[in-house]
Design a protein around this motif. Structure first.
Motif: not given
Length: 533
Positions: A2-13, A95-111
């Protein structure tokens, strides 16, 4: 687990996930915020008064090879500050939302990383394979939104070199911190004025590593007169090899090995040949005439001290063409290295053609068909032109002695003796024994190589004197050029600094440019060069 799962989705904490469902081949997470209050982005006042709410759909990184979408319920708060110009505002989740953004910061940095590494279309194809689909234009927009590098002062040790934006037409300049290897800036051209303006706006350079381009040397002298200029050793060695090649071409008659065991009647027909009527030479073509005219026009200006760029503008010729004619002693020397590759290729088939000619086959078309089966890719005209002198002489084709090519002879002279096998060493020894002039050139090469590898820049003056004393015009021309840049060349042969790191980044810039298929503007190319890992 469960801790590993929480780490993978830490931006949803910081949100509450109410439901996880599959939606059209992807994963949809229904979530809501858990905070009771939020701060106004303008005045910073904290508000707990809820005005309303709505749902945001945020694309996130893929999970298990499937697209992930977060359906997030956010609330709109009333700003409590009466003096604030904003009446309402929407809460943002760190860590999850930005103004007017339709992507999470994590996805934006990856792209952003994908776009910097692969540019538009290749990046979009990779993103689709990773289940984070996007368009090529979206990736390019992400790159253009990245913050630019801003430097207030130049590095202490600066490296500068040019690279082709459009080869032969448009060039840019890359600037590098030689101590850290970090890319500092990219300039839109390679003129002295542009680099001078940059150096004046970014003072602090103490050492500048460059090639032997006069524009960069002039810019450094103008903007940083106290900076030490270091000429790159690779370019110095390249200039020497080019001069050696010209010397070899001048003495190409020495490349043929003498024929041993010559037949006793080899001189029988000598007297008859003297009596025979002289065969008229091949009529001059338009290329020969144009080459002679260009050589005369270039030297008429160059001998008066007119710069190469001015001659290029006056005669409407490319800089490289003007430089080739200016450095050529005769019109024939200007044509070296510019002939047809296919015409040069036919010399490899000369022994076969001469043998078949002496056997009685004098039909150029038939001989062409025979050597095509052996791998020749030239035309019938090339074969006919090659056999023209033999046909005009009315004599059998001569036996061709073993001859070194100009490139092979240059390689033998400029290679380290430890890198030559026994056969190559013997060829070099025979070549130098046949030509005292090339022997003197080889001695200059050896002394320059020792001076360069042992960092004995103080010996440059004596080497220049010995090079000028050989009487070889290519070496004398090289010596004149090195004297004009004497301090930088001496520093390059003394200091440990060189332009190796800059050349590596130039190759990298070429790869980035090709990934863009030539469609990227300079602003996008500059960001990719500066920001890519």
């Amino acid at each position: 687990m469960f801790s590993t799962f929480s780490t993978a989705f830490s931006h949803l904490s910081s949100v509450v996930v109410d439901e996880v469902r599959t939606d059209g081949g992807g994963i949809a997470l229904a979530a809501r915020t858990a905070t009771r209050e939020a701060a106004c982005p303008d005045c910073g006042a904290v508000s707990g008064r809820v005005h309303g709410g709505y749902r945001r759909r945020l694309a996130d990184l893929a999970a298990a090879g499937q697209e992930v979408v977060i359906d997030l319920l956010v609330r709109r708060f009333l700003c409590p500050a009466a003096e604030c110009g904003r009446r309402t505002f929407v809460e943002q989740v760190d860590g999850l939302t930005e103004r007017f953004a339709r992507r999470t910061p994590l996805l934006r940095r990856s792209l952003e990383k994908i776009a910097l590494a692969l540019a538009g279309r290749p990046g979009a194809r990779l993103a689709a394979h990773l289940s984070i689909p996007t368009s090529a234009n979206s990736l390019l927009r992400l790159v253009r939104r990245l913050p630019d590098k801003h430097v207030s002062a130049a590095p202490r040790v600066l490296g500068v070199d040019d690279f082709a934006l459009k080869k032969g037409h448009v060039y840019g300049t890359i600037i590098l911190d030689m101590e850290t290897g970090e890319r500092v800036d990219v300039l839109p051209d390679r003129t002295a004025e542009t680099l001078t303006a940059w150096l004046r706006a970014h003072p602090g350079a103490e050492i500048v590593c460059r090639d032997r381009a006069s524009a960069y040397a002039e810019a450094v002298r103008t903007a940083c007169p106290d900076a030490i200029q270091v000429a790159d050793r690779f370019h110095l060695w390249k200039n020497l090899c080019e001069a050696v090649e010209k010397c070899v071409v001048t003495h190409r008659s020495c490349l043929a090995e003498p024929i041993e065991d010559a037949p006793a009647d080899a001189t029988v027909g000598h007297e008859d040949a003297a009596v025979q009527e002289e065969v008229p030479g091949r009529p001059e073509g338009m290329r020969v005439i144009r080459r002679r005219e260009r050589h005369a026009a270039v030297h008429a200006l160059y001998d008066k001290g007119v710069p190469i760029q001015a001659i290029s503008d006056t005669l409407g010729l490319d800089r490289k063409t003007v430089r080739r004619y200016a450095h050529a002693a005769t019109p024939e020397d200007a044509s070296l290295g510019t002939g047809s590759r296919r015409y040069g290729q036919i010399h490899a088939y000369s022994p076969y053609l001469h043998r078949r000619w002496n056997e009685g086959c004098t039909d150029a078309a038939r001989l062409h068909a025979e050597i095509v089966e052996l791998g020749f890719t030239g035309s019938k005209r090339t074969v006919r032109r090659h056999l023209q002198e033999i046909r005009a002489s009315g004599k059998p084709a001569p036996d061709k002695p073993k001859t070194l090519t100009v490139r092979t002879a240059t390689w033998l002279i400029t290679s380290h003796p430890d890198n030559l096998d026994e056969s190559s060493t013997l060829k070099l020894k025979k070549l130098l024994s046949r030509s005292p002039e090339l022997d003197a050139v080889a001695a200059c090469v050896r002394s320059f190589a020792a001076m360069m590898t042992e960092r004995r820049g103080s010996d440059l003056e004596s080497w220049l004197a010995s090079a000028e004393g050989t009487g070889m015009k290519p070496l004398q021309s090289l010596a004149r050029g090195l004297r004009q840049d004497f301090d930088a060349v001496t520093a390059g042969l003394t200091w440990e600094w060189s332009s190796g790191k800059v050349e590596g980044n130039v190759n990298r810039a070429k790869r980035i440019k090709r990934d863009g298929y030539g469609r990227a503007g300079f602003d996008l190319l500059r960001l990719q060069i500066l920001l890519a890992d």
